[in-house]
Scaffold this active site. Sequence first.
Site, PDB file in Angstrom:
ATOM      1  N   ASP A   1     -10.172  -0.723   0.523  1.00  0.00           N
ATOM      2  CA  ASP A   1     -10.288   0.729   0.408  1.00  0.00           C
ATOM      3  C   ASP A   1     -11.732   1.063   0.023  1.00  0.00           C
ATOM      4  O   ASP A   1     -12.445   0.238  -0.540  1.00  0.00           O
ATOM      5  CB  ASP A   1      -9.345   1.248  -0.684  1.00  0.00           C
ATOM      6  CG  ASP A   1      -7.904   1.304  -0.208  1.00  0.00           C
ATOM      7  OD1 ASP A   1      -7.689   1.496   1.006  1.00  0.00           O
ATOM      8  OD2 ASP A   1      -6.995   1.153  -1.045  1.00  0.00           O
TER       9      ASP A   1
ATOM     10  N   TYR B   1      -9.334  -6.445   3.563  1.00  0.00           N
ATOM     11  CA  TYR B   1      -8.763  -5.118   3.838  1.00  0.00           C
ATOM     12  C   TYR B   1      -9.078  -4.260   2.615  1.00  0.00           C
ATOM     13  O   TYR B   1      -8.381  -4.295   1.613  1.00  0.00           O
ATOM     14  CB  TYR B   1      -7.252  -5.280   4.033  1.00  0.00           C
ATOM     15  CG  TYR B   1      -6.460  -4.064   4.491  1.00  0.00           C
ATOM     16  CD1 TYR B   1      -7.056  -2.839   4.725  1.00  0.00           C
ATOM     17  CD2 TYR B   1      -5.102  -4.166   4.709  1.00  0.00           C
ATOM     18  CE1 TYR B   1      -6.307  -1.751   5.157  1.00  0.00           C
ATOM     19  CE2 TYR B   1      -4.334  -3.091   5.134  1.00  0.00           C
ATOM     20  CZ  TYR B   1      -4.955  -1.886   5.356  1.00  0.00           C
ATOM     21  OH  TYR B   1      -4.198  -0.823   5.764  1.00  0.00           O
TER      22      TYR B   1
ATOM     23  N   ARG C   1       9.042   6.412  -3.895  1.00  0.00           N
ATOM     24  CA  ARG C   1       9.235   7.241  -5.088  1.00  0.00           C
ATOM     25  C   ARG C   1      10.583   7.947  -5.057  1.00  0.00           C
ATOM     26  O   ARG C   1      10.987   8.432  -4.011  1.00  0.00           O
ATOM     27  CB  ARG C   1       8.178   8.351  -5.153  1.00  0.00           C
ATOM     28  CG  ARG C   1       6.793   7.874  -5.179  1.00  0.00           C
ATOM     29  CD  ARG C   1       5.881   9.061  -5.508  1.00  0.00           C
ATOM     30  NE  ARG C   1       4.501   8.629  -5.334  1.00  0.00           N
ATOM     31  CZ  ARG C   1       3.710   9.054  -4.390  1.00  0.00           C
ATOM     32  NH1 ARG C   1       4.127   9.957  -3.520  1.00  0.00           N
ATOM     33  NH2 ARG C   1       2.478   8.599  -4.304  1.00  0.00           N
TER      34      ARG C   1
ATOM     35  N   GLU D   1      -4.707   7.333  18.143  1.00  0.00           N
ATOM     36  CA  GLU D   1      -5.214   6.042  17.689  1.00  0.00           C
ATOM     37  C   GLU D   1      -4.346   4.917  18.256  1.00  0.00           C
ATOM     38  O   GLU D   1      -3.135   4.928  18.057  1.00  0.00           O
ATOM     39  CB  GLU D   1      -5.192   6.032  16.154  1.00  0.00           C
ATOM     40  CG  GLU D   1      -5.782   4.813  15.525  1.00  0.00           C
ATOM     41  CD  GLU D   1      -5.860   4.956  13.990  1.00  0.00           C
ATOM     42  OE1 GLU D   1      -6.126   6.068  13.483  1.00  0.00           O
ATOM     43  OE2 GLU D   1      -5.631   3.945  13.317  1.00  0.00           O
TER      44      GLU D   1
ATOM     45  N   ARG E   1      -7.838  -6.773  13.922  1.00  0.00           N
ATOM     46  CA  ARG E   1      -7.262  -5.764  14.799  1.00  0.00           C
ATOM     47  C   ARG E   1      -8.360  -4.772  15.122  1.00  0.00           C
ATOM     48  O   ARG E   1      -9.184  -4.430  14.266  1.00  0.00           O
ATOM     49  CB  ARG E   1      -6.108  -5.027  14.108  1.00  0.00           C
ATOM     50  CG  ARG E   1      -4.921  -5.894  13.825  1.00  0.00           C
ATOM     51  CD  ARG E   1      -4.298  -6.452  15.068  1.00  0.00           C
ATOM     52  NE  ARG E   1      -3.597  -5.430  15.837  1.00  0.00           N
ATOM     53  CZ  ARG E   1      -3.091  -5.639  17.054  1.00  0.00           C
ATOM     54  NH1 ARG E   1      -3.262  -6.809  17.658  1.00  0.00           N
ATOM     55  NH2 ARG E   1      -2.447  -4.669  17.677  1.00  0.00           N
TER      56      ARG E   1
ATOM     57  N   ARG F   1       0.821  -1.208   0.000  1.00  0.00           N
ATOM     58  CA  ARG F   1       0.000   0.000   0.000  1.00  0.00           C
ATOM     59  C   ARG F   1       0.856   1.259   0.000  1.00  0.00           C
ATOM     60  O   ARG F   1       0.396   2.320  -0.365  1.00  0.00           O
ATOM     61  CB  ARG F   1      -0.868   0.044   1.265  1.00  0.00           C
ATOM     62  CG  ARG F   1      -1.994  -0.936   1.302  1.00  0.00           C
ATOM     63  CD  ARG F   1      -2.661  -0.918   2.668  1.00  0.00           C
ATOM     64  NE  ARG F   1      -3.256   0.368   3.015  1.00  0.00           N
ATOM     65  CZ  ARG F   1      -4.428   0.794   2.605  1.00  0.00           C
ATOM     66  NH1 ARG F   1      -5.147   0.046   1.821  1.00  0.00           N
ATOM     67  NH2 ARG F   1      -4.901   1.970   2.983  1.00  0.00           N
TER      68      ARG F   1
ATOM     69  N   ARG G   1      -0.894   6.662  15.651  1.00  0.00           N
ATOM     70  CA  ARG G   1      -0.903   7.957  14.973  1.00  0.00           C
ATOM     71  C   ARG G   1      -1.830   8.917  15.689  1.00  0.00           C
ATOM     72  O   ARG G   1      -2.660   8.514  16.504  1.00  0.00           O
ATOM     73  CB  ARG G   1      -1.285   7.820  13.502  1.00  0.00           C
ATOM     74  CG  ARG G   1      -2.582   7.092  13.234  1.00  0.00           C
ATOM     75  CD  ARG G   1      -2.775   6.871  11.717  1.00  0.00           C
ATOM     76  NE  ARG G   1      -3.796   5.872  11.488  1.00  0.00           N
ATOM     77  CZ  ARG G   1      -4.037   5.269  10.319  1.00  0.00           C
ATOM     78  NH1 ARG G   1      -3.325   5.569   9.258  1.00  0.00           N
ATOM     79  NH2 ARG G   1      -4.988   4.378  10.210  1.00  0.00           N
TER      80      ARG G   1
HETATM   81  N1  UDP Z   1       3.112   1.688   7.427  1.00  0.00           N
HETATM   82  C1  UDP Z   1       4.330   1.880   8.043  1.00  0.00           C
HETATM   83  N2  UDP Z   1       4.671   3.110   8.488  1.00  0.00           N
HETATM   84  C2  UDP Z   1       3.852   4.174   8.357  1.00  0.00           C
HETATM   85  C3  UDP Z   1       2.608   3.991   7.725  1.00  0.00           C
HETATM   86  C4  UDP Z   1       2.266   2.735   7.274  1.00  0.00           C
HETATM   87  O1  UDP Z   1       5.086   0.944   8.199  1.00  0.00           O
HETATM   88  O2  UDP Z   1       4.212   5.268   8.813  1.00  0.00           O
HETATM   89  C5  UDP Z   1       2.768   0.338   6.945  1.00  0.00           C
HETATM   90  C6  UDP Z   1       2.118  -0.500   8.012  1.00  0.00           C
HETATM   91  O3  UDP Z   1       2.531  -1.836   7.834  1.00  0.00           O
HETATM   92  C7  UDP Z   1       0.645  -0.372   7.692  1.00  0.00           C
HETATM   93  C8  UDP Z   1       0.651  -0.291   6.182  1.00  0.00           C
HETATM   94  O4  UDP Z   1       1.851   0.410   5.870  1.00  0.00           O
HETATM   95  O5  UDP Z   1      -0.085  -1.484   8.156  1.00  0.00           O
HETATM   96  C9  UDP Z   1      -0.551   0.417   5.589  1.00  0.00           C
HETATM   97  O6  UDP Z   1      -0.700   1.661   6.238  1.00  0.00           O
HETATM   98  P1  UDP Z   1      -1.862   2.672   5.917  1.00  0.00           P
HETATM   99  O7  UDP Z   1      -1.635   3.856   6.780  1.00  0.00           O
HETATM  100  O8  UDP Z   1      -1.961   2.837   4.444  1.00  0.00           O
HETATM  101  O9  UDP Z   1      -3.135   1.870   6.389  1.00  0.00           O
HETATM  102  P2  UDP Z   1      -4.555   2.418   6.808  1.00  0.00           P
HETATM  103  O10 UDP Z   1      -4.572   2.223   8.275  1.00  0.00           O
HETATM  104  O11 UDP Z   1      -4.623   3.850   6.422  1.00  0.00           O
HETATM  105  O12 UDP Z   1      -5.522   1.524   6.082  1.00  0.00           O
END
Ligand code: UDP
Length: 371
Positions: free
Chosen positions: A354, A352, A174, A304, A247, A170, A278
């Site tokens: 979107d 999972y 870049r 969170e 989770r 995900r 976060r």
């Molecule tokens: N992830 C990470 N560091 C970050 C943000 C995301 O390692 O700062 C990894 C982590 O494994 C997470 C995955 O990327 O489960 C997807 O994160 P995202 O924030 O896209 O998931 P959301 O909770 O928004 O669906």
Amino acid sequence: MYDYLIIGTGLFGAVFAREAADRGKRVLMIDRRDHIAGNVYTREQEGIQVHQYGAHIFHSNEKRAWDYVNRFSEFNRFTNSPIANFHGELYSLPFNMYTFNRMWGVVTPEEARERIERERREAAISEPKNLEEQAISLVGTEIYEKLIKGYTEKQWGRSCRELPSFIIKRLPVRYTFDNNYFNALYQGIPIGGYTAMLERMLSGIELRLGVDYLKEREELSALAKRVLFTGPIDEYYDFRLGALEYRSLRFETELLDIPNFQGNAAVNYTDRETPWTRIIEHKWFEFGRDREGNPLPKTIISREYSSEWRIGEEPYYPVNDEKNQARCREYQKLAEGEEKVFFGGRLGEYRYYDMDAVILSALRAAERELG
Ligand code: UDP
């Protein structure tokens, strides 16, 4: 007699309901919560749309999904650019030239590539077999250690070596100066909130809130010819093949009498020691302004926390590892034997998802069901 009884007023149920109603079907929707919209629910406080069940940022490459949501709401031009906080060091996400510059002082894409290449070689990974190996082969060991490992292990409660690598896919990498988190053509937040968008989607559809289908399923099912269940598929079957793992999330939400707490909608705490994953500062999804465009004097933040889900708690993320996928397939076999009931959405399919994918999946379900 209704044509469809729909359990769950989240995105999947709402899109299906709209499609059925537009084809002249009689629809009844119920939800065990006292509000509509499932986990995309937003509530207004102090002029701020609070994302009560976690941040939802609409993003898609599919014009069909984008056009669909735009029928029910205008969208603002919010672009997700989260910040990572590792023990007070701030990094740009997703991984891009700003991140590499801050991490190593490198200036050109070539230097960044060489650095990552070297770390990958030193880690000696040929075919990534799990999330840790996938992450190291994409961004090297230092970024993995500082920006991925702690966050992922907090979020999933499991070692990165036990997690499937698709989770990390995900996150883009870049070699340009581009902080836009999503590789998406379309992105934004519905102006006025997701709840208002879903209210418009459900206009004219009969709703009963605070009704728990599973507690009176026979009486309720008797009201309709077909039943769409968007709750957890394992709960529907009383966990008879064992519970699927999820989770769960817990939010500590605070109203602060200051205009700006962190200067960004999302700050990820990527170290292992900070207990939350976060902090969301909701006003920045709408540029800190109310509907009239005035700056808001206060702010609302949500810390969170991620935890293992237990029966009776709110399921959020499906844990799509092999064990759970196998169990899910067994539940799906039971579901295939149903004559009247069908399943859909994040919880009904244990995926999972979107938001745009949920919408497209509901539209496909509607086409199958309704022609
Ligand atoms: N992830 C990470 N560091 C970050 C943000 C995301 O390692 O700062 C990894 C982590 O494994 C997470 C995955 O990327 O489960 C997807 O994160 P995202 O924030 O896209 O998931 P959301 O909770 O928004 O669906």
